[in-house]
Design an enzyme around this catalytic site. Structure first.
Site, mmCIF file in Angstrom:
data_model
loop_
_atom_site.group_PDB
_atom_site.id
_atom_site.type_symbol
_atom_site.label_atom_id
_atom_site.label_comp_id
_atom_site.label_asym_id
_atom_site.label_seq_id
_atom_site.Cartn_x
_atom_site.Cartn_y
_atom_site.Cartn_z
ATOM 1 N N LYS A 1 -9.102 -7.369 10.575
ATOM 2 C CA LYS A 1 -10.080 -6.334 11.255
ATOM 3 C C LYS A 1 -9.747 -6.583 12.755
ATOM 4 O O LYS A 1 -10.100 -5.523 13.284
ATOM 5 C CB LYS A 1 -11.445 -7.119 10.901
ATOM 6 C CG LYS A 1 -11.973 -6.627 9.341
ATOM 7 C CD LYS A 1 -13.337 -6.999 9.422
ATOM 8 C CE LYS A 1 -13.565 -7.518 8.027
ATOM 9 N NZ LYS A 1 -14.918 -8.143 7.549
ATOM 10 N N ARG A 2 -9.394 -7.630 13.254
ATOM 11 C CA ARG A 2 -9.233 -8.029 14.639
ATOM 12 C C ARG A 2 -8.347 -6.610 15.243
ATOM 13 O O ARG A 2 -8.417 -6.282 16.230
ATOM 14 C CB ARG A 2 -8.896 -9.146 14.728
ATOM 15 C CG ARG A 2 -9.134 -10.002 15.795
ATOM 16 C CD ARG A 2 -8.896 -11.476 15.617
ATOM 17 N NE ARG A 2 -7.796 -11.782 14.864
ATOM 18 C CZ ARG A 2 -6.569 -12.112 15.122
ATOM 19 N NH1 ARG A 2 -6.434 -11.907 16.427
ATOM 20 N NH2 ARG A 2 -5.691 -12.523 14.547
#
Ligand code: GLU
Length: 491
Positions: free
Chosen positions: A239-240
């Site tokens: 997700k980063r």
């Protein structure tokens, strides 16, 4: 091999992220390329983590990406009887056995192995006990104790696994649910899947699966394990690095064709070509050109590719995709030649659908605010005679085709002794509020006479008031449609 059958078997325990979407795209493309079948299956036996909400989200994401399936969706949770039958076959053939070792005993075994620095393995206590079913009894696969299990992988090449590395792994838990390795093999056999393209995080599961194929007397599928997608920091994509779900790209105004194109290029190549239409991908996709090294996700490259797809798509097709983005701005986009012209003019200047909608807003809205810098540079005292001359000339003009407009501007150039740029810039800011926009004749042709004259008057008033904005009504978004004259461009 007869017809190619591929599959995508997500676990509905989260949204469809880029890595999963790429796996789906590869399998789908290969089925489409070969005229084969693509099967969708939800691996939802983990009832605690699986949720119908994620099933819906994954279906939504696949649909948006334009990935259609020929069979399914199947749900593992509805196929327990199929697993039970195959389990029975293995038990009867002596290839599986019941095990009643307690969790405590197994845990102690695991700890001892770790303490010795060994890989934790089941010691085979129940292998020869001939136990029957009963509460607390799991089923283990009777794995080969010696020799090697060979994986011939299209991407990884041949890998031989020493069978001594593996233990008698559990294929059915004591509460009756099949484990991943068993269910996946039974599903792939019974669904006729003969080509498996998936992330290389599954390489270590594959020898166990190969052993199960052999025990069940089924031919092995073709395996293609593709390297994982990495972020720019070379860590596994999470997700980063990008959106948690591919549908976030939809919401940001990306085109499904661009996302599919980008995902494919993250693990497959065809020379140096970056831009592919969907049809081209279907035509060219092959397992031979799957990459051996990990693709690195670069959000800027995705954005650039999206811009290219925007440019390439016929405006009439873009309109449907643009509608929600215009709606967010309070504009109901109607199909027609005028809208197509607006879209055609802005698509080459936009990176996303959202960006295009924002840039097109002025066509529909009369009471936009001038960009501060643009107003300071171009809507000043000396622009007054220019805007007045242009307004006077256009007021007498009947033909608002671009060629006639060009002629009218030439007349203003002759009249004022100014170059086109000096005339076009204040007009551009007056009409669009911005210093950068599509061509000035294009804008005027689309806006039509009335709207153009109204906007020129508004800018003249703005300059006369010393650069003060006219009062904003606040209802601008609703009034936007009034910004366009019906005669705009013959639409
Ligand atoms: N449900 C598994 C996953 O999402 C499928 C793995 C496979 O393709 O066999 O990783």
């Amino acid at each position: 091999m007869s017809q190619i059958v591929t599959r995508f078997p997500p676990s509905p325990t989260g949204f469809l992220h880029l890595g999963g979407a790429r796996t789906a795209v590869f399998n789908w493309l290969y089925a489409r390329h070969t005229g084969g079948r693509f099967v969708l299956r939800f691996e939802d036996t983990d009832t605690e983590r699986s949720s119908p909400r994620y099933v819906a989200a994954i279906l939504d994401a696949l649909t948006w990406l334009g990935i259609d399936w020929d069979e399914g969706p199947y749900y593992q949770s509805q196929r327990l009887e199929v697993y039970r039958q195959h389990l029975q076959r293995l038990l009867e053939a002596g290839r599986a056995y019941y095990c009643t070792c307690s969790p405590e005993r197994l845990e102690a075994m695991r700890r001892e192995a770790m303490a010795r620095g060994d890989k934790p393995k089941y010691d085979g206590t129940c292998r020869h006990l001939g136990l029957g079913p009963g509460p607390g009894a799991a089923v283990r696969f009777k794995a080969p104790l010696s020799g090697a299990t060979v994986l011939r992988d299209v991407v990884k090449g041949t890998i031989a696994f020493d069978n001594a590395e593996f233990d008698d792994f559990v294929i059915c838990r004591s509460e009756g649910t099949p484990t991943y390795n068993f269910a996946v093999v039974v599903d792939d056999i019974t669904m006729g899947v003969n080509t498996i393209i998936r992330g290389d995080d599954h390489v270590m599961n594959t020898p166990k699966q190969i052993q199960l194929y052999e025990a069940l007397g089924a031919p092995l599928p073709v395996f293609a394990h593709v390297p994982m997608v990495l972020g720019r920091d070379r860590a596994r994509l999470s997700k980063r690095h990008g959106a948690a779900s591919v549908t976030e790209y939809r919401d940001q105004g990306f085109l499904p064709d661009a996302v599919v194109n980008y995902l494919v290029r993250l693990g497959w190549s065809c020379g140096d070509q970056e831009f592919f239409t969907r049809a081209e991908l279907i035509e060219r996709f092959s397992l031979e050109h799957l990459g051996r090294s990990a693709g690195v996700f670069d959000p800027e490259k995705l954005l650039a590719l999206n811009a290219e797809h925007l440019r390439a798509k016929p405006p009439a097709e873009l309109i449907a995709l643009l509608r929600p983005f215009f709606r967010e701005l309070g504009i109901e986009l109607e199909a027609g030649p005028r809208t197509e012209k607006i879209v055609a003019g802005l698509a080459p200047r936009s990176k996303t659908l959202a960006d295009l909608a924002r840039q097109a807003r002025f066509y529909f809205q009369e009471d936009f605010a001038y960009e501060e810098e643009a107003a300071r540079a171009h809507l000043k005292e000396e622009a007054l005679p220019v805007l007045t001359a242009v307004a006077a000339r256009l007021a007498t003009l009947e033909d608002f085709q671009e060629s006639a407009l060009e002629e009218a501007f030439r007349a203003v150039m002759a009249e004022t002794g100014l170059k086109l740029g000096k005339i076009a810039q204040p007009v551009r800011v007056a009409l669009s509020g911005r210093a950068a926009s599509p061509g000035i004749f294009e804008i005027i042709a689309i806006l039509g006479k009335e709207a153009t004259l109204r906007r020129l008057e508004r800018a003249i008033g703005f300059i006369r008031r010393g650069g003060k904005a006219p009062p904003v009504t606040g209802a601008g978004d609703r009034k936007m449609r009034k910004g366009l004259d019906a005669e705009g461009c013959g639409g």
